[in-house]
Design an enzyme around this catalytic site. Structure first.
Site, PDB file in Angstrom:
ATOM      1  N   LYS A 114      -3.137  -4.910  -3.959  1.00 52.57           N
ATOM      2  CA  LYS A 114      -3.663  -5.109  -2.609  1.00 52.57           C
ATOM      3  C   LYS A 114      -4.037  -6.561  -2.364  1.00 52.57           C
ATOM      4  O   LYS A 114      -3.868  -7.059  -1.248  1.00 52.57           O
ATOM      5  CB  LYS A 114      -4.868  -4.199  -2.356  1.00 52.57           C
ATOM      6  CG  LYS A 114      -4.486  -2.739  -2.368  1.00 52.57           C
ATOM      7  CD  LYS A 114      -5.184  -1.924  -1.311  1.00 52.57           C
ATOM      8  CE  LYS A 114      -4.412  -0.619  -1.145  1.00 52.57           C
ATOM      9  NZ  LYS A 114      -4.942   0.304  -0.207  1.00 52.57           N
ATOM     10  N   LYS A 196       5.702   3.045  -3.418  1.00 55.10           N
ATOM     11  CA  LYS A 196       4.949   4.260  -3.103  1.00 55.10           C
ATOM     12  C   LYS A 196       4.864   4.456  -1.589  1.00 55.10           C
ATOM     13  O   LYS A 196       4.657   3.492  -0.860  1.00 55.10           O
ATOM     14  CB  LYS A 196       3.532   4.122  -3.677  1.00 55.10           C
ATOM     15  CG  LYS A 196       2.713   5.388  -3.642  1.00 55.10           C
ATOM     16  CD  LYS A 196       1.299   5.144  -4.149  1.00 55.10           C
ATOM     17  CE  LYS A 196       0.397   4.620  -3.075  1.00 55.10           C
ATOM     18  NZ  LYS A 196      -0.846   5.323  -2.801  1.00 55.10           N
ATOM     19  N   LYS A 199      -0.031   5.121   3.428  1.00 52.73           N
ATOM     20  CA  LYS A 199      -0.397   5.230   4.837  1.00 52.73           C
ATOM     21  C   LYS A 199      -0.780   3.901   5.473  1.00 52.73           C
ATOM     22  O   LYS A 199      -0.751   3.766   6.686  1.00 52.73           O
ATOM     23  CB  LYS A 199      -1.496   6.272   5.024  1.00 52.73           C
ATOM     24  CG  LYS A 199      -2.843   5.922   4.447  1.00 52.73           C
ATOM     25  CD  LYS A 199      -3.845   6.990   4.848  1.00 52.73           C
ATOM     26  CE  LYS A 199      -4.645   7.483   3.670  1.00 52.73           C
ATOM     27  NZ  LYS A 199      -5.335   6.431   2.927  1.00 52.73           N
TER      28      LYS A 199
HETATM   29  P1  ATP Z   1      -3.712   3.107   1.449  1.00 57.65           P
HETATM   30  O1  ATP Z   1      -2.309   2.800   1.808  1.00 57.65           O
HETATM   31  O2  ATP Z   1      -4.660   3.030   2.580  1.00 57.65           O
HETATM   32  O3  ATP Z   1      -4.187   2.388   0.231  1.00 57.65           O
HETATM   33  P2  ATP Z   1      -2.750   5.564   0.391  1.00 57.65           P
HETATM   34  O4  ATP Z   1      -1.721   6.017   1.341  1.00 57.65           O
HETATM   35  O5  ATP Z   1      -2.267   5.008  -0.911  1.00 57.65           O
HETATM   36  O6  ATP Z   1      -3.771   4.615   1.086  1.00 57.65           O
HETATM   37  P3  ATP Z   1      -5.094   6.861  -0.514  1.00 57.65           P
HETATM   38  O7  ATP Z   1      -6.170   7.114   0.450  1.00 57.65           O
HETATM   39  O8  ATP Z   1      -5.253   5.651  -1.362  1.00 57.65           O
HETATM   40  O9  ATP Z   1      -3.678   6.795   0.154  1.00 57.65           O
HETATM   41  O10 ATP Z   1      -4.859   8.105  -1.453  1.00 57.65           O
HETATM   42  C1  ATP Z   1      -5.262   9.404  -1.183  1.00 57.65           C
HETATM   43  C2  ATP Z   1      -4.828  10.330  -2.295  1.00 57.65           C
HETATM   44  O11 ATP Z   1      -3.455  10.628  -2.149  1.00 57.65           O
HETATM   45  C3  ATP Z   1      -4.982   9.750  -3.692  1.00 57.65           C
HETATM   46  O12 ATP Z   1      -5.306  10.785  -4.586  1.00 57.65           O
HETATM   47  C4  ATP Z   1      -3.622   9.201  -3.979  1.00 57.65           C
HETATM   48  O13 ATP Z   1      -3.352   9.136  -5.360  1.00 57.65           O
HETATM   49  C5  ATP Z   1      -2.744  10.210  -3.284  1.00 57.65           C
HETATM   50  N1  ATP Z   1      -1.503   9.578  -2.801  1.00 57.65           N
HETATM   51  C6  ATP Z   1      -1.398   8.637  -1.852  1.00 57.65           C
HETATM   52  N2  ATP Z   1      -0.123   8.276  -1.653  1.00 57.65           N
HETATM   53  C7  ATP Z   1       0.608   9.043  -2.513  1.00 57.65           C
HETATM   54  C8  ATP Z   1       1.998   9.147  -2.798  1.00 57.65           C
HETATM   55  N3  ATP Z   1       2.871   8.388  -2.172  1.00 57.65           N
HETATM   56  N4  ATP Z   1       2.396  10.036  -3.720  1.00 57.65           N
HETATM   57  C9  ATP Z   1       1.499  10.821  -4.363  1.00 57.65           C
HETATM   58  N5  ATP Z   1       0.167  10.762  -4.154  1.00 57.65           N
HETATM   59  C10 ATP Z   1      -0.285   9.882  -3.243  1.00 57.65           C
END
Ligand code: ATP
Ligand code: LTN
Length: 333
Positions: A114, A196, A199
């Site tokens: 990040k 990955k 969001k």
């Molecule tokens: P950001 O982009 O805002 O960092 P994010 O999309 O990675 O967020 P988080 O809020 O960080 O989502 O994660 C929420 C939960 O969903 C965590 O347990 C994370 O491991 C899981 N998660 C998020 N994206 C994925 C993905 N692409 N595949 C599997 N698990 C995910």
């Protein structure tokens, strides 16, 4: 309090929930919610480690809560709450910051990732993010933390912090275990399948949101990046796009990779992508409809947040009081 084992997890309201949030985390939250005493949060304090628009941050938690419930989390059985409603999170995070090493935080992949992507806002909160996450988990004496694969390192650090603290003061914290799905722990971007699905970094066409319309979902799967072969075969290194689609199809249908390879033997990628899109629509459509209904009743959602914060505070404050006492803070009379 029940004698069930405890689960805690959270998601940042940093954008709309994705198929990755569902398959990596929420699906397991629902699966485990009968068996455990569950605390599921919306971690708004973590979200502000990246810049958020205040007007959006005022709405996202309601959308997220409506989706949690629509996925099958019964607010009567699960404690659903907003992190900033329970001040003990910030209070314990400060203490834990003093038991977390600079070197440990420097090694966190999420921080490196990040900060690399956002060089203009490498703030101290982003750096100490894992200490707040450790506080989230340790306050509830959680046994299990269901998350996607990317969070494993943070849970390991939480355990290291807990071991260090317990080593000085005795058995204050329960040591939590991560709970990571065997398939679907790392859903990749449909347009860039070595990244990955995330969001907060919505790549054009690469991310499926839980509230996306069926026609949009199907279109995005149709456009998903594959490879120059024509064979549906699981091989993450050489066929990341197809392997990602196979993972998604596998969790949606319960079919194993071999079964999927057989099902699409001799068929082209077009057929396969169509079926994956349909399977995801079947999964998300009922959730979307239910969430839309729930979102219309803001008072109902507000009440869940109120009750959730009350229940969570009760448990969290017990741990916080113990910690304050152990470190030598004078009790307020
Ligand atoms: P950001 O982009 O805002 O960092 P994010 O999309 O990675 O967020 P988080 O809020 O960080 O989502 O994660 C929420 C939960 O969903 C965590 O347990 C994370 O491991 C899981 N998660 C998020 N994206 C994925 C993905 N692409 N595949 C599997 N698990 C995910
Ligand atoms: N860092 C997590 C979100 C999170 C979390 C938690 C997950 C904050 N606190 C406690 C599990 C337990 C993420 O997904 N980025």
């Amino acid at each position: 309090m029940s004698d069930k084992k405890v689960i805690l997890s959270g998601i940042q309201p940093s954008g709309a929930l994705t198929l990755g949030s569902y398959l990596g985390a929420i699906k397991n939250w629902v699966k485990l919610s009968d068996e455990y005493d569950c605390y599921y949060m919306i971690v708004d304090m973590h979200a502000i480690t990246s810049r958020q628009e205040a007007s959006v941050l005022r709405k996202t938690p309601f959308e997220q809560l409506a989706q949690y419930i629509a996925c099958g989390l019964d607010p009567e059985k699960n404690t659903l709450f907003i992190q900033s409603h329970v001040p003990a999170h910030a209070q314990l995070a400060w203490v834990l910051n003093c038991y977390t090493m600079f070197g440990e935080l420097s090694r966190m992949t999420q921080f490196k990732d990040k900060s690399g992507k956002n060089v203009n806002n490498i703030n101290a909160g982003l750096f100490t993010y894992p200490a707040l996450q450790a506080a989230d988990i340790l306050l509830y004496q959680a046994d299990l933390v269901p998350v996607g694969a990317d969070q494993k390192q943070h849970i390991e650090l939480t355990r290291d912090i807990a071991v260090r603290f317990n080593g000085i003061y005795g058995d204050v914290f329960k040591l939590p275990e991560p709970y990571i799905p065997t398939v679907g722990a790392r859903i990749m971007d449909l347009q860039a399948p070595t990244n990955k699905m995330s969001k907060s970094e919505i790549n054009d066409g690469g991310c499926i949101l839980m509230m996306d319309k069926p026609e949009d979902i199907k279109r995005l799967f149709k456009r998903a990046v594959t490879d120059s072969e024509t064979c549906v075969r699981y091989d993450v290194d050489n066929k990341p796009g197809i392997s990602n689609l196979m993972q998604i199809y596998s969790v949606c249908t319960g079919k194993g990779f071999e079964e999927i390879e057989k099902e699409f033997d001799g068929k082209g990628y077009g057929d396969f992508k169509l079926r994956v899109g349909e399977a995801v629509v079947e999964l998300l459509q009922p959730i979307r409809e239910e969430a839309t209904k729930l979102l219309a009743d803001k008072a109902y959602l507000e009440n869940i947040f109120k009750n959730g914060a009350e229940k969570a505070s009760y448990v969290a404050n017990k741990t916080l009081r113990k910690v304050y006492k152990k470190v030598g803070f004078i009790e307020k009379t």
